[in-house]
Scaffold this motif. Structure first.
Motif, PDB file in Angstrom:
ATOM      1  N   ILE A  58      65.793   6.390  48.051  1.00 50.42           N
ATOM      2  CA  ILE A  58      65.801   8.292  48.612  1.00 50.42           C
ATOM      3  C   ILE A  58      64.465   8.703  49.418  1.00 50.42           C
ATOM      4  O   ILE A  58      63.415   8.427  48.970  1.00 50.42           O
ATOM      5  N   GLY A  98      65.684  14.074  48.647  1.00 50.93           N
ATOM      6  CA  GLY A  98      66.792  14.117  47.941  1.00 50.93           C
ATOM      7  C   GLY A  98      67.425  13.430  48.190  1.00 50.93           C
ATOM      8  O   GLY A  98      68.789  13.917  47.205  1.00 50.93           O
ATOM      9  N   LYS A  99      67.766  12.942  48.920  1.00 52.74           N
ATOM     10  CA  LYS A  99      68.742  11.867  49.940  1.00 52.74           C
ATOM     11  C   LYS A  99      68.648  10.337  49.175  1.00 52.74           C
ATOM     12  O   LYS A  99      67.881  10.114  49.258  1.00 52.74           O
ATOM     13  N   ASN A 154      73.589  13.349  48.228  1.00 53.88           N
ATOM     14  CA  ASN A 154      72.520  13.252  46.887  1.00 53.88           C
ATOM     15  C   ASN A 154      72.128  12.477  46.399  1.00 53.88           C
ATOM     16  O   ASN A 154      72.764  11.560  45.436  1.00 53.88           O
ATOM     17  N   LYS A 200      67.478  14.264  39.777  1.00 46.65           N
ATOM     18  CA  LYS A 200      68.705  14.725  39.882  1.00 46.65           C
ATOM     19  C   LYS A 200      67.761  15.506  41.325  1.00 46.65           C
ATOM     20  O   LYS A 200      66.587  15.623  42.040  1.00 46.65           O
ATOM     21  N   ARG A 201      68.467  15.416  42.626  1.00 43.82           N
ATOM     22  CA  ARG A 201      67.939  15.671  44.293  1.00 43.82           C
ATOM     23  C   ARG A 201      66.533  14.645  44.179  1.00 43.82           C
ATOM     24  O   ARG A 201      65.265  14.784  44.552  1.00 43.82           O
ATOM     25  N   GLY A 202      66.957  13.438  43.292  1.00 48.17           N
ATOM     26  CA  GLY A 202      65.470  12.183  44.124  1.00 48.17           C
ATOM     27  C   GLY A 202      64.407  12.265  42.625  1.00 48.17           C
ATOM     28  O   GLY A 202      63.089  11.851  42.707  1.00 48.17           O
ATOM     29  N   ARG A 203      64.337  13.132  42.113  1.00 47.26           N
ATOM     30  CA  ARG A 203      63.603  13.706  40.815  1.00 47.26           C
ATOM     31  C   ARG A 203      63.795  13.532  39.783  1.00 47.26           C
ATOM     32  O   ARG A 203      64.569  13.682  39.270  1.00 47.26           O
ATOM     33  N   ASP A 236      67.154  23.103  39.705  1.00 48.88           N
ATOM     34  CA  ASP A 236      66.470  21.968  40.259  1.00 48.88           C
ATOM     35  C   ASP A 236      67.147  21.229  39.276  1.00 48.88           C
ATOM     36  O   ASP A 236      66.963  19.861  39.776  1.00 48.88           O
ATOM     37  N   ASP A 261      71.640  11.670  42.502  1.00 46.87           N
ATOM     38  CA  ASP A 261      71.340  12.118  41.841  1.00 46.87           C
ATOM     39  C   ASP A 261      72.155  11.176  40.898  1.00 46.87           C
ATOM     40  O   ASP A 261      73.311  10.499  41.439  1.00 46.87           O
TER      41      ASP A 261
END
Ligand code: ZN
Length: 415
Positions: free
Chosen positions: A23, A26-27, A372, A398-401, A140, A374
């Motif tokens: 990742i 965020g993708k 994404n 979420k978006r890699g976080r 976010d 996610d």
């Protein structure tokens, strides 16, 4: 460039070897073997799935069962009791309750949500504004779509159309009608016309809570024919979603098959609200009690994009549910006798790939490169077991976080 994060040894397919998921930005950048990253999260062979999608929920009127239960147990009883409570809705109270529900969804791995706040003379814009506030505050954490919802009818509820129009002006993402809640079938058709009028005026998709009754002798619960006709006439194919449709569980197989074929041809999407549908259906039946909820198999085989969702949490419509779509899937599997491995796969599609199409986000969604990041890590080794064991969500991205973690759940002598 080294990846920002790698999920190591993830189970994404029961029949293929474990993979690493890289990742960046965020993708999902790459899915393969021996990938390297600045941070590595050891999945240890557990299942990783794309974020669940809640395609239909009412956060604004959740958690009201403790305030006033629906002792009658019927749909009419639920609408009446909730209507009384809605008159007293205040901004801060509705916001706080909805926020609790949103946290419930996120902690269960659902990071994409379409919600339907009641937007009518009783609720006014209180619920709608609470959703706008949460959408911004949680941007976010969750991708949120709002659909202003005409729960009290339009013809039956003077002033409703103007309030819906105001909500569309304020940024409602879709419009949501409730054509069964009118006094007669003529008004049901006019209601459908008015929802399409708003959809076209603001260039938005339209959705309906439709045909939520036990049989089709009362044509207010057989509005799908008119919705299909209208969808084609307005060239709205692929832009209309219907929820409930429980009266279809009472029709003869030839009527069902014919309806499925015409829904598929008009590209009308379907969302089953399993817990509510089964809880409120068949209340008048003394024997052979109807379940109401639709078996997804003929719809999906017939080419209808079919999802399922939570709808309500602990209120007059559904006194249960906790925001966990896997639990709803477990219920669905029992009620519709979906016991095979391919059934489990179909159920997973119904809270991931299928609702992505319903929400129009399929280009950015999924467990593939460029989509994404996610993702949800589940405490489970086999994908085909997730609706059986309803496993703990170890990690939600979420978006890699990381937005939720429940790392350890082991039996040991804790210090
Ligand atoms: Zn609903």
């Amino acid at each position: 460039m080294v990846n920002e994060l790698v999920l190591k040894d993830a189970r994404v397919d029961d029949d293929k070897p474990l993979v690493d998921i890289a990742i960046t930005g965020g993708k999902i950048k790459e899915i393969g073997k021996n990938l390297e990253g600045d941070r590595v999260y050891d999945v240890g062979g557990d299942v990783v799935v794309p974020s669940f999608i809640e395609a239909h929920i009412h956060m604004d009127k959740a958690l009201l069962e403790v305030v006033k239960p629906n002792l009658e147990g019927t749909l009419a009883g639920a609408i009446k009791i909730t209507g009384e409570l809605k008159k007293g809705f205040e901004d801060e109270e509705v916001y706080k309750r909805s926020k609790i529900v949103l946290d419930m969804l996120l902690s269960h791995g659902t990071t994409i949500v379409r919600c339907f706040p009641d937007t009518d003379p009783l609720a006014r814009l209180v619920g709608f504004k609470a959703m706008l506030r949460l959408k911004e505050e949680y941007k976010d954490f969750v991708d949120m779509q709002i659909g202003a919802f005409a729960q009290e009818g339009i013809l039956k509820s003077p002033g409703a159309f103007e309030i819906l129009d105001e909500a569309m002006k304020m940024g409602s993402d879709v419009i949501a009608g409730c054509p069964y809640n009118e006094n007669n079938y003529e008004d049901t058709k006019k209601h459908i016309d008015m929802i399409f009028e708003l959809g076209k005026k603001y260039k938005k998709d339209v959705t309906f809570h439709a045909d939520f009754g036990d049989d089709i002798n009362d044509k207010r619960y057989r509005s799908i024919d008119y919705i299909i006709e209208k969808t084609v006439a307005e060239k709205y194919q692929g832009r209309v979603t219907v929820g409930h449709m429980t009266s279809l569980s009472s029709v003869e197989p030839d009527v069902l098959n014919d309806t499925i074929a015409r829904m598929a041809s008009a590209k009308i999407y379907l969302t089953s609200l399993v817990a509510t549908d089964v809880f409120l259906s068949g209340r008048g039946d003394k024997n052979k009690v109807r379940r109401g909820v639709l078996n997804p198999t003929p719809f999906i085989k017939g080419g209808v994009n079919h999802a399922f969702a939570t709808n309500n949490i602990m209120n007059g419509f559904t006194p249960f549910a906790n925001g966990d779509l896997l639990l709803i899937g477990n219920l669905y599997a029992h009620v519709c006798q979906l016991g095979t491995i391919s059934d489990q796969k179909m159920l997973l599609d119904m809270i991931t790939r299928n609702p992505a199409k319903t929400l129009g986000i399929q280009d950015s969604y999924g467990l593939e490169p460029k989509k994404n990041a996610d993702l949800v890590v589940l405490d489970e080794k086999k994908l085909s077991n997730i609706f059986i064991n309803v496993p703990r969500r170890r990690l939600v991205l979420k978006r890699g976080r990381a937005i939720y973690k429940a790392e350890e759940a082991v039996v040991k002598m804790w210090k």
